[in-house]
Scaffold this active site. Structure first.
Site, PDB file in Angstrom:
ATOM      1  N   CYS A 132       0.836  -1.206   0.000  1.00 12.93           N
ATOM      2  CA  CYS A 132       0.000   0.000   0.000  1.00 12.93           C
ATOM      3  C   CYS A 132       0.870   1.255   0.000  1.00 12.93           C
ATOM      4  O   CYS A 132       1.574   1.534   0.966  1.00 12.93           O
ATOM      5  CB  CYS A 132      -0.937  -0.055   1.201  1.00 12.93           C
TER       6      CYS A 132
ATOM      7  N   CYS B 239       0.341   3.915   2.695  1.00 13.64           N
ATOM      8  CA  CYS B 239       0.795   3.400   3.996  1.00 13.64           C
ATOM      9  C   CYS B 239       2.290   3.676   4.153  1.00 13.64           C
ATOM     10  O   CYS B 239       2.755   4.094   5.208  1.00 13.64           O
ATOM     11  CB  CYS B 239       0.572   1.898   4.115  1.00 13.64           C
TER      12      CYS B 239
END
Lengths: 325, 111
Positions: free
Chosen positions: B32, B35
């Site tokens: 991600c 993230c």
């Protein structure tokens, strides 16, 4: 901005706002020109490519490269020549006179002789009530972030461009079916992406149709569709709505200062990265509503660094006077 | 140097629900991008809140029970826990100050 004390603020030659291909290429060139640029990376260091999967159209990578990996290489190359990459977001600007005043994260003042704006663009949303309410509960603008939470269920994606096709194909790894809802009866996406999407048996196209509402109390249970030709309204039961309808430039903090078109893209003087304020340059998706590619962003980032270097050489460094407001 | 705490489905109860101080949990995954973008911010917060709050990360690939029970459908999602209850939630990558203010708020109410 007015109650912030700039008298002891850090001073610098070049501040680059944004850290996608445009900003990091500008940083590379400015660093090699020994201008010691500071880069404020914003809330998404690496920019839009951080949320893409394979980049197949950046020259020099014949086998393709993952977006986040490519941006790490951009960062490493800029840092190698001394670019100062910082976590932080420029939250307001005062471009009345040089040195220009910037505020980082609403609290830290910075004085800069020139500014390179490479703030890029962010995903647009549909503007429906249920969309913001259910953001994070089935509504998403980042298939590569959230797709894996929707295994073996049906999902819908809105859009007809390359991003929509890429995300639809990515979602087929998890979802049992991916409905692609598009306003028109033809796609904007490149031929190669269209062909891949059309060939995928998990992808089903819904043409001439808009999403007019998101159904669901605590999470997405479906969407309400309207056919733009017949006017017919129908419900589609899905567990997720992915939005891929394009981008808007991240230029809000410059609205009071810079010339922009009606969509908020910064206007630059033809064949340059000059804005209407001398010493302020713009590159990448913040000023480009036509091409919007990683390679064109990098190209204009290079132009902005060269423009600012030459401009500084010509105009010199302005002294800070605390009297000015 | 203070570091964030890595938590799992197995340690969630002890590390988060039964914690004496407020806990910020970052639900993330290796694939991600956003993230990764906030990862350095999480590390800084772990340092700045050392001794006042716990800053923790849970990998949603390796742990499914807790993310499922808190209905995590988007990452990064940050949940702030106090006395076993969720008191605040942030979805998506946001500026550090926004996270710090919310955690500060939880710490202040706690004292």
């Amino acid at each position: 901005m007015n109650d912030l004390d700039f008298s002891n603020a850090e001073q610098t030659n070049v501040t680059i706002i944004g850290s996608g291909p445009a900003g990091l290429t500008a940083a590379l060139y400015a660093a090699r020109a020994n201008l010691k640029p500071i880069v404020y990376q914003g809330i998404q260091p690496g920019g839009q490519l951080i949320t893409t999967t394979d980049v197949e159209n950046f020259p020099g990578f014949p086998d393709g490269i993952m977006g986040p990996e490519m941006m790490q290489l951009f960062e490493a190359q800029a840092e190698r020549f001394g670019a100062d990459l910082r976590y932080g977001t420029v939250t307001s600007v005062d471009l009345t006179e040089r040195p220009f005043r910037l505020v980082i994260d609403e609290e830290t003042p910075l004085l800069t002789q020139t500014i390179i704006i490479s703030t890029g663009a962010s995903a647009k949303y549909l503007g429906l009530e249920g969309e913001q309410r259910l953001l994070g509960y089935g509504v998403s603008a980042c298939a590569t972030c959230d797709g894996a939470f929707f295994r073996d269920v049906e999902v819908v994606i809105v859009g007809g461009g390359d991003t929509a096709m890429e995300e639809a194909l990515f979602l087929t790894r998890f979802a049992s079916k991916v409905h692609v809802v598009h306003r028109r009866d033809t796609l904007r996406a490149s031929k190669i992406m269209q062909e891949r999407a059309m060939a995928n048996e998990k992808i089903e196209f819904v043409w001439n149709t808009e999403v007019v509402d998101v159904i669901g109390d605590k999470e997405v249970d479906g969407v309400k569709l309207k056919n733009r030709v017949t006017g017919e309204i129908s419900d589609l039961a899905v567990k997720a709505l992915f939005v891929a309808i394009g981008h808007r430039p991240n230029t809000d903090i410059f609205t009071d200062w810079l010339d922009m078109d009606d969509q908020g893209y910064i206007v630059t003087k033809p064949d340059t990265t000059y804005t209407n304020i001398p010493g302020v340059f713009a590159c990448g998706d913040a000023q480009d509503h036509v091409y919007r590619q990683a390679v064109t962003a990098a190209g204009t980032g290079c132009m902005a660094a060269i423009d600012s270097e030459r401009w500084l050489a010509e105009h010199g460094v302005a002294e800070f006077s605390s009297a000015a407001v | 140097m203070a570091k964030y705490k890595t938590i799992t489905d197995a340690t969630f109860k002890t590390d988060v629900l039964e914690s004496d101080s407020p806990v910020l949990v970052d639900f993330w995954a290796t694939w991600c991008g956003p993230c990764r973008a906030i990862a350095p911010v999480i590390e800084e917060l772990a340092e700045e809140f050392d001794g006042r709050a716990v800053v923790a990360k849970m990998d949603v690939d390796e742990n499914q029970t807790v993310p499922m029970s808190y209905n995590i459908r988007s990452i990064p999602t940050l949940l702030i826990f106090k006395d076993g209850q969720v008191v605040d939630q942030i979805t998506g990558a946001v500026r550090k100050k926004i996270i710090a203010d919310k955690l500060e708020n939880a710490v202040a109410q706690h004292a």
